[in-house]
Design a protein around this motif. Structure first.
Motif, short mmCIF file in Angstrom:
data_model
loop_
_atom_site.label_atom_id
_atom_site.label_comp_id
_atom_site.label_asym_id
_atom_site.label_seq_id
_atom_site.Cartn_x
_atom_site.Cartn_y
_atom_site.Cartn_z
N PHE A 114 44.38 34.75 36.44
CA PHE A 114 42.79 34.95 37.42
C PHE A 114 42.34 35.94 36.16
CE2 PHE A 114 44.64 33.32 41.06
CZ PHE A 114 44.01 32.51 41.65
N GLU A 115 41.39 35.19 35.53
CA GLU A 115 40.82 36.76 34.50
C GLU A 115 39.94 37.04 34.67
OE1 GLU A 115 41.83 35.22 29.89
OE2 GLU A 115 41.96 33.38 30.65
N ALA A 116 39.22 38.48 34.29
CA ALA A 116 38.36 38.99 34.98
C ALA A 116 38.21 40.36 33.45
CB ALA A 116 37.90 39.66 36.28
N ALA A 117 36.91 41.30 32.59
CA ALA A 117 36.87 41.41 31.95
C ALA A 117 37.86 42.68 31.75
CB ALA A 117 35.55 42.13 32.07
N ASN A 118 39.17 42.67 30.33
CA ASN A 118 40.18 43.52 30.36
C ASN A 118 41.06 43.07 31.52
OD1 ASN A 118 38.32 44.47 28.45
ND2 ASN A 118 37.58 46.09 28.95
N SER A 119 41.06 42.30 32.09
CA SER A 119 42.29 41.99 32.87
C SER A 119 42.88 40.55 33.18
CB SER A 119 42.13 43.05 34.59
OG SER A 119 40.68 42.32 35.25
N LEU A 120 43.70 40.46 33.81
CA LEU A 120 44.30 39.47 34.38
C LEU A 120 45.20 39.60 35.14
CD1 LEU A 120 47.64 38.81 33.84
CD2 LEU A 120 46.30 38.29 31.43
N ARG A 121 45.44 38.11 36.23
CA ARG A 121 46.41 38.64 36.98
C ARG A 121 47.20 37.06 37.43
NH1 ARG A 121 44.46 37.21 42.41
NH2 ARG A 121 42.38 37.25 42.10
N ILE A 122 48.17 37.17 37.62
CA ILE A 122 48.96 35.56 37.94
C ILE A 122 49.52 35.89 38.76
CG2 ILE A 122 51.21 34.33 36.89
CD1 ILE A 122 51.63 35.97 34.26
N ASP A 123 48.83 35.29 39.86
CA ASP A 123 49.06 35.12 41.06
C ASP A 123 49.82 33.19 41.71
OD1 ASP A 123 49.34 35.44 43.93
OD2 ASP A 123 46.99 36.07 44.33
N ALA A 124 49.55 33.37 42.78
CA ALA A 124 49.68 31.69 43.74
C ALA A 124 48.36 31.08 42.64
CB ALA A 124 50.26 31.81 45.06
N LYS A 125 48.06 29.80 42.41
CA LYS A 125 47.04 29.14 42.85
C LYS A 125 45.74 29.11 43.58
CE LYS A 125 45.51 24.13 41.29
NZ LYS A 125 45.75 23.16 40.95
N GLY A 126 44.88 29.53 43.79
CA GLY A 126 43.91 29.78 44.88
C GLY A 126 43.22 30.77 45.41
N ASP A 127 44.38 31.70 45.48
CA ASP A 127 44.42 33.25 45.50
C ASP A 127 43.34 33.99 44.95
OD1 ASP A 127 45.01 35.30 47.43
OD2 ASP A 127 45.92 35.76 46.09
N THR A 128 41.82 33.25 44.80
CA THR A 128 40.72 33.99 44.57
C THR A 128 40.67 35.86 45.17
OG1 THR A 128 38.94 33.43 45.68
CG2 THR A 128 39.79 32.10 43.73
N GLY A 129 40.93 36.01 46.29
CA GLY A 129 40.71 37.01 47.03
C GLY A 129 41.69 37.80 46.74
N ASN A 130 43.28 37.61 46.32
CA ASN A 130 44.22 38.61 45.49
C ASN A 130 44.83 39.08 47.64
OD1 ASN A 130 45.92 39.63 44.27
ND2 ASN A 130 45.02 41.70 43.90
N SER A 131 45.23 37.89 48.12
CA SER A 131 45.95 37.93 49.82
C SER A 131 47.64 38.84 49.31
CB SER A 131 45.65 36.93 50.54
OG SER A 131 46.57 36.84 51.32
N VAL A 132 47.17 40.20 50.19
CA VAL A 132 48.75 40.12 49.80
C VAL A 132 50.19 39.29 50.70
CG1 VAL A 132 48.07 42.61 50.36
CG2 VAL A 132 48.88 40.95 52.84
N ASN A 133 49.65 38.21 51.14
CA ASN A 133 50.27 37.05 52.21
C ASN A 133 50.59 35.76 50.14
OD1 ASN A 133 50.09 38.41 54.55
ND2 ASN A 133 47.77 37.74 55.20
N ALA A 134 49.74 36.23 49.74
CA ALA A 134 50.06 35.09 48.00
C ALA A 134 51.02 35.66 47.14
CB ALA A 134 48.56 34.76 47.74
#
Length: 241
Positions: A114-134
């Protein structure tokens, strides 16, 4: 983006296997040759850099069960400043959607960047809300199921990806992080387990686990200056928790 084929030389004296971190921990390490690993690294633009996650458990346990966490880069002026930084999850086992290293990829999962301005996050696919359960789930099957194939190492690389960083801006730093509430907030290590014995049928949750922070320093050589290519890890002496 043009990718420079730079043959990088690791700092002399660095072991190809990094020293074990305090237990229990998820550590970040960097390499330009996928063999010699350091805590932080200096590179020139266009240099491919491998990034791996190393899981450490106490020696009293039989082996690693698994963990769930995110890998992020979120600092002003950092990731993808200029739009040309690249990331590739296939460095682990050839899968473009799964950076888990073989043996620690038990259970089906795909990851997403998941990429945004000046940042990225590697997470489970589909976790657009950055859930603590993912999160990235690196897991090893039980000792009984794997038999002699079970990895009893107390320190093991469990996740890997590769980045190629552009030279669109001046000298900059890319900071990667596994947040644990101390090394970045909030705590995103939502599971950290080990098998206690050879007969364990499930992992036991460990407490006090730590994440990590690591840095890629991108140095744009001054015009006409001699570029000392591949002096990786000059900042590795920085004490890390």
């Amino acid at each position: 983006m043009q990718k420079l084929a730079l043959g990088l030389v690791a700092v002399a004296g660095l072991a190809t296997v990094a020293a074990a971190r305090p237990d229990p921990k998820l550590s970040l390490q960097f390499s330009t040759d996928n063999a010699t690993w350091v805590d932080d690294i200096n590179v020139t633009p266009g240099t491919p850099v491998f990034v791996q996650v190393v899981m450490s458990i106490p020696d009293a346990n039989y082996g690693i069960s698994g963990a769930r966490y995110n890998v992020i880069s979120n600092n002003a002026g950092g990731w993808d400043n200029g739009g040309d930084d690249q990331i590739d999850l296939s460095a682990a086992k050839g899968s473009a959607t799964d950076g888990r290293i073989g043996g620690f990829d038990f259970g089906g999962q795909t990851q997403q960047v998941f990429e945004a301005a000046n940042s990225l996050r590697i997470d489970a696919k589909g976790d657009t809300g950055n859930s603590v359960n993912a999160g990235i789930s690196t897991s090893q099957n039980t000792p009984g199921a794997l038999g002699t194939n079970f990895n009893t190492n107390k320190v093991a690389a469990v996740y890997k990806f590769r980045v190629v960083l552009s030279g669109n801006t001046a000298t900059r730093d890319i900071t990667f992080m596994i947040r644990d509430g101390v090394n970045g907030t909030p705590d995103e290590i939502t599971s950290f387990k080990a098998y206690e014995t050879s007969g364990s049928t499930s992992g036991t949750q460990l407490s006090g686990e730590l994440g990590d922070v690591g840095n890629i320093h991108i140095e744009v050589p001054a015009p006409g200056a001699l570029a000392l290519v591949g002096i990786g890890g000059l900042a590795a002496a920085r004490r890390r928790r």
